[in-house]
Design an enzyme around this catalytic site. Structure first.
Site, mmCIF file in Angstrom:
data_model
loop_
_atom_site.group_PDB
_atom_site.id
_atom_site.type_symbol
_atom_site.label_atom_id
_atom_site.label_comp_id
_atom_site.label_asym_id
_atom_site.label_seq_id
_atom_site.Cartn_x
_atom_site.Cartn_y
_atom_site.Cartn_z
ATOM 1 N N ASP A 212 0.696 -1.033 -0.356
ATOM 2 C CA ASP A 212 -0.226 0.198 0.209
ATOM 3 C C ASP A 212 1.005 1.587 0.070
ATOM 4 O OD1 ASP A 212 -3.437 1.015 0.456
ATOM 5 O OD2 ASP A 212 -1.842 1.970 2.077
ATOM 6 N N GLU A 254 14.707 -15.061 0.843
ATOM 7 C CA GLU A 254 14.839 -15.774 1.560
ATOM 8 C C GLU A 254 14.315 -16.929 1.669
ATOM 9 O OE1 GLU A 254 15.451 -14.438 5.565
ATOM 10 O OE2 GLU A 254 16.879 -13.203 4.961
HETATM 11 C C1 GLC Z 1 -4.235 3.149 -1.135
HETATM 12 C C2 GLC Z 1 -5.243 2.102 -0.272
HETATM 13 C C3 GLC Z 1 -6.445 2.676 -0.242
HETATM 14 C C4 GLC Z 1 -6.118 3.588 1.184
HETATM 15 C C5 GLC Z 1 -5.056 4.399 1.097
HETATM 16 C C6 GLC Z 1 -4.526 4.319 2.908
HETATM 17 O O1 GLC Z 1 -4.367 4.106 -1.273
HETATM 18 O O2 GLC Z 1 -5.325 1.356 -1.501
HETATM 19 O O3 GLC Z 1 -8.531 2.463 -0.008
HETATM 20 O O4 GLC Z 1 -7.352 4.430 1.624
HETATM 21 O O5 GLC Z 1 -4.180 3.803 0.837
HETATM 22 O O6 GLC Z 1 -3.926 3.830 2.927
#
Ligand code: GLC
Ligand code: CA
Length: 543
Positions: A212, A254
């Site tokens: 993310d 790993e």
């Molecule tokens: C990313 C995720 C989204 C979230 C953001 C903060 O873009 O896909 O859904 O709100 O990160 O974590």
């Protein structure tokens, strides 16, 4: 069944299916999807022909941002099940040849995470505060935030804490909601912790990760004011962000079995490519299709620029049209409006847009997606042609974007509605509860999976056919795109591998004489002779 584990670097041409756990299948009647529910639907996933799953977060979370505010990275939130359920899910998926990848959220955690709670309680200058970005405010008593940076969800990206003695204190930085404090990745403890977290899940058999907000880990901590509202987030080698990924890659290497990671970054193609150099991560979403208009030009540009950038680093392109942050493509391409992402102001005027036969576009888009060499991500419900739900009443909206922008943006809940499985049963088979976490509109009845399963002409069955085509033609998975042209509104792509294939998509409103001599392998709707109807795609083998 494809023997996935027998193939090296399986991720290079895999089809990943994103499951939004809270909206997939509820197994215990509380109105929220869960891990056991996913296990119940393994047969459906297998029948689609996909190779891997990506599960959005299921970790303990107060759900300020639907689980993207993680309070504990090494557990399952009881509302989704247990660690044992997770292990059972991995086994059930592996048993039918489906890999399992999970979301990792390294940029920020929840304000309920023990590290952040300790940081607030420990006060100025403490080691605990070093794990986040705590900064003194500007102005006489530090009453003003350290910079003018705005949060992605609206409002300032700084929030002030009370010090342990009760006085107004330092400010902490959050790229998203105030309940999502950003980690300080310049502190080696953060890196060490994420290595531990990755190992925890790798030890449980996960095949990979979706990372993310992967490009935002290192901020410009001079906290200089910006002209616009967005923060300064350097992404070059000097910033140090790539060294983090090299270290995480070493951890993954790993482990046996070709574990992989895909990064989420909205940067330009050449910057995105930096994150997928051979010693960094494996794949990076190409969000060009999410932003593309329904035109041959727009799609041609999306394809060429990302192929070019990725070729330079030897990584495949990762095609994607839909995810839990976008307006669903079935709604996007039913209009000619700019509807790409979360920032669609209240969906004004959507009802007045002339209706386009979206079924044809859905089918054409599917065939294009599965015909392009590289990896592909699809999002649960996309295969059913689910439209976005733009008329959720204010009181059920959960996306923090709505409140943080005082309702200017409705947010992303409209693409997160639970899956409709079956007609004539409670909540279309998603849940036995009278109330689901987001309501399912009556009109979703037209899209239920069971009815589509029985209808040979359904979108679901076309997805299966297009995936089957890809599975049986190596050139569609591993070939080279050797030429891209546009004739009128027809996008014409040549792919060479062990076969010579052509993919044609007519984006225009008129029938076009564009189909060369060849054997039609699959068409999104009936094609006869040399002409291609509007909103139609065809894959053919040159003779
Ligand atoms: C990313 C995720 C989204 C979230 C953001 C903060 O873009 O896909 O859904 O709100 O990160 O974590
Ligand atoms: Ca449940």
């Amino acid at each position: 069944m494809i023997p996935v584990s027998a193939e090296n670097e399986w991720w290079r041409d895999a089809i990943f299916y994103q499951i939004y756990p809270r909206s997939f299948q509820d197994s215990n009647g509380d109105g929220l999807g869960d891990l056991k529910g996913i296990i119940e639907r393994i047969g459906y996933l297998k029948s689609l022909g996909i190779n891997a799953l990506w599960l959005s977060p299921f970790y303990p979370s107060p759900d300020v941002d639907a689980g993207y505010d993680v309070a504990d990275y090494c557990d399952v939130d009881p509302k989704f099940g247990t660690l044992e359920d997770f292990e059972n899910l991995v086994s059930a998926a592996h048993a039918v040849g489906i890999k399992v990848t999970i979301d990792i959220v390294p940029n920020h955690c929840s304000n309920q995470h023990p590290w952040f709670v300790e940081a607030v309680n420990s006060g100025r200058g403490s080691e605990a505060r070093e794990l986040f970005h705590f900064v003194d405010g500007r102005g006489e008593n530090g009453d003003l935030p350290p910079s003018n940076w705005q949060s992605v969800f609206g409002g300032p990206s700084w929030t002030r804490v009370s010090e342990p003695d009760g006085t107004a204190g330092q400010w902490y930085y959050h790229l998203f909601a105030a309940e999502q404090p950003d980690f300080n990745w310049r502190n080696p403890k953060v890196l060490a912790e994420f290595k531990r977290i990755m190992k925890f899940w790798l030890d449980r058999g996960v095949d990979g990760f979706r990372i993310d907000v992967s490009d935002a880990l290192i901020k410009d901590t001079s906290w200089t004011d910006t002209e616009g509202r967005w923060p300064i987030i350097p992404k070059d080698d000097a910033s140090g962000v790539h060294e983090i990924y090299r270290q995480l890659r070493a951890v993954m290497d790993e482990y046996p079995g070709d574990r992989m990671a895909v990064v989420e970054t909205g940067a330009d193609d050449d910057i995105v490519a930096l994150f997928i150099r051979p010693d960094e991560m494996h794949l990076a979403f190409n969000f060009k299709f999410v932003k593309a208009q329904w035109s041959a030009d727009s799609f041609a540009h999306a394809i060429t620029s990302s192929l070019q950038a990725n070729r330079a680093v030897g990584a495949p392109v990762t095609w994607v049209t839909d995810n839990h942050d976008t307006v669903r493509s079935a709604t996007r391409y039913a209009t000619n409006l700019e509807l790409a992402g979360a920032y669609v102001p209240n969906f004004m005027g959507l009802e007045d847009v002339p209706s386009i036969d979206i079924d044809n576009r859905n089918r054409a888009l599917a065939l294009l997606l599965f015909s392009l060499p590289g990896a592909t991500y699809i999002y649960n419900g996309q295969e059913l042609g689910l439209p976005n739900v733009n008329d959720l009443p204010d009181e059920v909206i959960q996306d923090p974007l709505f409140a943080r922008t005082q309702g200017e943006f409705r947010g992303r809940d409209g693409c997160r509605i639970p899956m409709p499985w079956q007609r004539g049963v409670e909540q279309f088979g998603f849940s036995s509860s009278l109330k689901t976490w987001l309501p399912i509109p009556e009109r979703y009845e037209d899209f239920v999976a069971e009815a589509q399963d029985h209808d040979p002409a359904s979108l679901l069955n076309f997805y299966r056919a297009a995936i089957q085509l890809r599975t049986s033609h190596e050139t569609l998975r591993k070939g080279n795109v050797t030429n891209i042209q546009i004739n009128n509104q027809v996008l014409d792509i040549e792919i060479q591998g062990i076969e010579r294939l052509r993919v044609l998509v007519n984006f225009g409103p008129h029938e076009c004489a564009a189909v060369p001599d060849g054997l039609v392998l699959l068409a999104s709707r009936a094609v006869s002779g040399q002409t291609l109807p509007p909103d139609t795609a065809v894959v053919l083998r040159l003779l």
